[in-house]
Design an enzyme around this catalytic site. Structure first.
Site, PDB file in Angstrom:
ATOM      1  N   GLY A  33       1.586 107.601  32.706  1.00 31.35           N
ATOM      2  CA  GLY A  33       1.001 106.397  32.112  1.00 31.35           C
ATOM      3  C   GLY A  33       2.072 105.394  31.726  1.00 31.35           C
ATOM      4  O   GLY A  33       3.167 105.377  32.311  1.00 31.35           O
ATOM      5  N   SER A  34       1.750 104.589  30.732  1.00 35.55           N
ATOM      6  CA  SER A  34       2.630 103.469  30.384  1.00 35.55           C
ATOM      7  C   SER A  34       3.851 103.922  29.586  1.00 35.55           C
ATOM      8  O   SER A  34       3.844 104.968  28.935  1.00 35.55           O
ATOM      9  CB  SER A  34       1.836 102.459  29.551  1.00 35.55           C
ATOM     10  OG  SER A  34       1.453 103.058  28.330  1.00 35.55           O
ATOM     11  N   GLY A  57       4.124 106.605  26.602  1.00 37.62           N
ATOM     12  CA  GLY A  57       5.131 107.637  26.862  1.00 37.62           C
ATOM     13  C   GLY A  57       6.111 107.758  25.704  1.00 37.62           C
ATOM     14  O   GLY A  57       6.489 108.862  25.299  1.00 37.62           O
ATOM     15  N   GLU A  69       5.975 110.544  33.581  1.00 43.09           N
ATOM     16  CA  GLU A  69       5.942 109.690  34.778  1.00 43.09           C
ATOM     17  C   GLU A  69       5.448 108.341  34.294  1.00 43.09           C
ATOM     18  O   GLU A  69       4.255 108.147  34.087  1.00 43.09           O
ATOM     19  CB  GLU A  69       5.021 110.316  35.832  1.00 43.09           C
ATOM     20  CG  GLU A  69       5.444 110.027  37.250  1.00 43.09           C
ATOM     21  CD  GLU A  69       4.967 108.687  37.790  1.00 43.09           C
ATOM     22  OE1 GLU A  69       5.384 107.639  37.238  1.00 43.09           O
ATOM     23  OE2 GLU A  69       4.197 108.690  38.755  1.00 43.09           O
ATOM     24  N   CYS A  76       2.072 102.100  39.667  1.00 40.58           N
ATOM     25  CA  CYS A  76       3.378 102.104  38.975  1.00 40.58           C
ATOM     26  C   CYS A  76       4.501 101.716  39.933  1.00 40.58           C
ATOM     27  O   CYS A  76       5.544 101.244  39.494  1.00 40.58           O
ATOM     28  CB  CYS A  76       3.633 103.462  38.326  1.00 40.58           C
ATOM     29  SG  CYS A  76       3.496 104.836  39.479  1.00 40.58           S
TER      30      CYS A  76
HETATM   31  P1  ADP Z   1      -2.611 102.314  30.911  1.00 43.33           P
HETATM   32  O1  ADP Z   1      -2.153 101.146  30.092  1.00 43.33           O
HETATM   33  O2  ADP Z   1      -2.188 102.253  32.310  1.00 43.33           O
HETATM   34  O3  ADP Z   1      -4.043 102.684  30.710  1.00 43.33           O
HETATM   35  P2  ADP Z   1      -1.852 104.321  29.063  1.00 43.33           P
HETATM   36  O4  ADP Z   1      -0.490 104.838  28.802  1.00 43.33           O
HETATM   37  O5  ADP Z   1      -2.524 103.563  27.978  1.00 43.33           O
HETATM   38  O6  ADP Z   1      -1.743 103.517  30.396  1.00 43.33           O
HETATM   39  O7  ADP Z   1      -2.835 105.494  29.474  1.00 43.33           O
HETATM   40  C1  ADP Z   1      -2.452 106.666  30.167  1.00 43.33           C
HETATM   41  C2  ADP Z   1      -3.048 107.874  29.462  1.00 43.33           C
HETATM   42  O8  ADP Z   1      -2.545 107.903  28.131  1.00 43.33           O
HETATM   43  C3  ADP Z   1      -4.566 107.834  29.335  1.00 43.33           C
HETATM   44  O9  ADP Z   1      -5.062 109.157  29.495  1.00 43.33           O
HETATM   45  C4  ADP Z   1      -4.788 107.353  27.918  1.00 43.33           C
HETATM   46  O10 ADP Z   1      -6.017 107.788  27.359  1.00 43.33           O
HETATM   47  C5  ADP Z   1      -3.623 108.034  27.210  1.00 43.33           C
HETATM   48  N1  ADP Z   1      -3.227 107.421  25.940  1.00 43.33           N
HETATM   49  C6  ADP Z   1      -3.212 106.120  25.600  1.00 43.33           C
HETATM   50  N2  ADP Z   1      -2.757 105.975  24.328  1.00 43.33           N
HETATM   51  C7  ADP Z   1      -2.489 107.213  23.858  1.00 43.33           C
HETATM   52  C8  ADP Z   1      -1.977 107.755  22.620  1.00 43.33           C
HETATM   53  N3  ADP Z   1      -1.655 106.963  21.607  1.00 43.33           N
HETATM   54  N4  ADP Z   1      -1.827 109.092  22.531  1.00 43.33           N
HETATM   55  C9  ADP Z   1      -2.132 109.902  23.558  1.00 43.33           C
HETATM   56  N5  ADP Z   1      -2.604 109.465  24.743  1.00 43.33           N
HETATM   57  C10 ADP Z   1      -2.780 108.153  24.902  1.00 43.33           C
END
Ligand code: ADP
Length: 499
Positions: A245-246, A250, A267, A301
């Site tokens: 994810g982002s 991360g 990743e 990504c």
């Molecule tokens: P995008 O902006 O591409 O959606 P995110 O990083 O927000 O990327 O999302 C990737 C994953 O991380 C998703 O499964 C999302 O639910 C999860 N996610 C987002 N915020 C949190 C957090 N604070 N703690 C744990 N998981 C999270």
């Protein structure tokens, strides 16, 4: 076994399927029976209702994965291999159905949806071989009479937090490696795509006959991700956070993983450049640029955010690239001709339009695109973008790319390396060996020569350097989900300083 609890009817009188979550081999309602709505990105119609899990359901899923761990770790390789092959055949049989769901749920084109199912099938086929990889080695000891060996063992429960953008590929990629290393998993899919990024894995593996508890999927509404992740961190049985994810998320997860002394695989995003050198075939360069920047609306990504063009061919490249960009078909992802479809949700569209506006306010020029209709943002080219515009250095998930001239290859490499990201870089040049030589200087997890920035193969080590994260896919990632144990034996007595 079915995921469907009941059929609701939405405002347009279409059937809306309701999905339960999956734990210990069973489909279950969230404890308070609550659900949340998932929307189709293009029409914004309700696509599905999905179980809204919280702490209790996550604890149950971790418990199921923990109970299943020993049994799964000890199953013989032939049995595991057959399960992966069965899952591959199911994905193949249901290719069109899964592609439809993926396209409707994430707004990707049918082409990309099919591509993802085919890659998933390969993941599962290769995993059927990974379970046969040697589990240890004999190492050389300097002490005579010593049998010194190293054994690779699974670590426990792996929590897989998965994104929506390449939902099918990214969820399967995150579970197949930990599973083939002998671990069990709890998947927490993105709230934007809980079916493709989670529940379909449960459906396929249940049908294939994976033992209960080996794969569990907890789905949740927006705002609940941190609560579920908190349960992962609190559990002593969860040994690794496998995140895709982002960078922003991360960072939060890696920080907490450090505190709890849990492993993490990250990743993360990229700020990827495509370098176009003067000796290249410009028609090919333009097609590679369009694919790298605009495929899946730039929501990958590995999408190219910046195109660095050697000054000698800059004007000609830009003219041809503008023509190509203006001609790309846009609209409904279910229309087979569409290349650029919708962004995932209105917030994503707002981020893209805001960043373009900020760049223009600071002096950038839009030379193609710039507008949007509904959720579809036009493929857009920016030039003269000042370095302090957010879009000049931050990953922006949308079909917007910056084109910038450079004097030579070394200046291009300097621009690439000035980013803190390092996921994927592409170099287009007629002299392929020159590209290979340049690759040595590029800070990036992948350097593609005469290939787009977006590329994927099951057996390749995909992953980032610097802020793009750590950990690798393919068998290169096996060690992230394994403990190496030194088993050291001696026949007779060891010489000791104590008599
Ligand atoms: P995008 O902006 O591409 O959606 P995110 O990083 O927000 O990327 O999302 C990737 C994953 O991380 C998703 O499964 C999302 O639910 C999860 N996610 C987002 N915020 C949190 C957090 N604070 N703690 C744990 N998981 C999270």
């Amino acid at each position: 076994m079915t995921t469907t609890e009941r059929d609701d009817t939405d405002a347009t009188n279409q059937k809306v399927k309701t999905y339960q979550y999956f734990t210990n081999g069973e489909w279950r309602h969230a404890n308070d029976a609550s659900t949340f709505e998932v929307y189709e990105p293009f029409s914004r119609a309700v696509f599905a209702n999905v179980a809204n899990c919280g702490r209790a359901e996550t604890k149950d899923a971790i418990k199921a994965a923990t109970s299943a761990f020993l049994k799964w770790a000890e199953l013989t390789s032939d049995v595991k291999s057959a399960l992966f092959l069965k899952a591959a055949s199911i994905v193949d049989r249901r290719r069109d159905e899964f592609s439809q769901i993926l396209a409707r749920e994430t707004g990707c084109t049918i082409f990309f949806a099919h591509f993802q199912q085919d890659l998933v099938k390969k993941y599962l086929e290769q995993a059927a071989g990974w379970v046969y990889l040697p589990k240890g080695e004999i190492i050389q000891s300097d002490v005579p009479g010593t049998y010194s060996s190293v054994v690779r063992r699974p670590i426990g429960v792996v929590a897989c937090l998965t994104p929506w953008n390449g939902a099918s590929v990214l969820v399967w990629r995150s579970v197949v490696l930990p599973l083939s290393a002998g671990n069990t998993v709890v998947v927490k899919p993105s709230e934007e795509a809980p079916i493709s990024a989670g529940l379909l894995v449960a459906e396929v593996t249940a049908e294939a006959g994976f033992p209960p508890g080996v794969i569990n999927v907890v789905t949740h509404a927006a705002g609940q991700a941190a609560t579920i992740a908190d349960e992962f961190f609190r559990s002593p049985d969860v040994r690794c956070i496998n995140f895709t994810g982002s960078v922003k998320t991360g960072r939060i997860l890696a920080e907490r993983a450090g505190r709890e002394l849990k492993r993490s695989v990250m990743e993360l995003g990229g700020y990827n450049a495509l370098i176009v050198l003067a000796d290249v075939d410009l028609d090919y360069a333009v097609r590679v640029a369009a694919f790298s920047a605009f495929f899946h609306q730039g929501q990958i990504c590995m999408s190219a955010r910046k195109i660095l063009v050697q000054r000698d061919v800059y004007d000609e490249f830009l003219t041809r690239f503008i023509d190509k960009t203006n001609a790309l078909p846009m609209g409904d992802p279910e229309d087979a001709a569409t290349i650029v479809g919708p962004l995932i949700n209105p917030q994503a569209l707002a981020t893209v339009t805001e960043r373009v506006r900020e760049a223009v306010d600071k002096g950038a020029r839009i030379v193609a695109g710039g507008g949007w209709t509904g959720q579809v943002h036009e493929p857009t080219i920016l030039i003269d973008v000042p370095a302090d515009a957010t879009i000049a250095f931050e990953e922006t998930f949308g079909p917007v790319v910056i084109v910038q001239p450079v004097d030579d290859a070394l200046e291009a490499v300097d621009v690439v390396n000035s980013s803190m990201y390092g996921l994927s870089t592409a170099i287009l040049c007629a002299d392929t060996f020159h590209g290979i030589e340049l690759a040595a200087y590029v800070k990036s997890g992948a350097v593609h020569i005469n290939i787009p920035t977006v590329d994927d193969e099951v057996q390749a080590p995909i992953g980032g350097v610097r802020d793009s994260g750590w950990g690798r896919t393919g068998t290169y990632g096996l060690q992230d989900f394994s403990d190496y144990v030194w088993i050291n034996a001696q026949s007779g007595e060891r010489h000791l300083p104590i008599k």
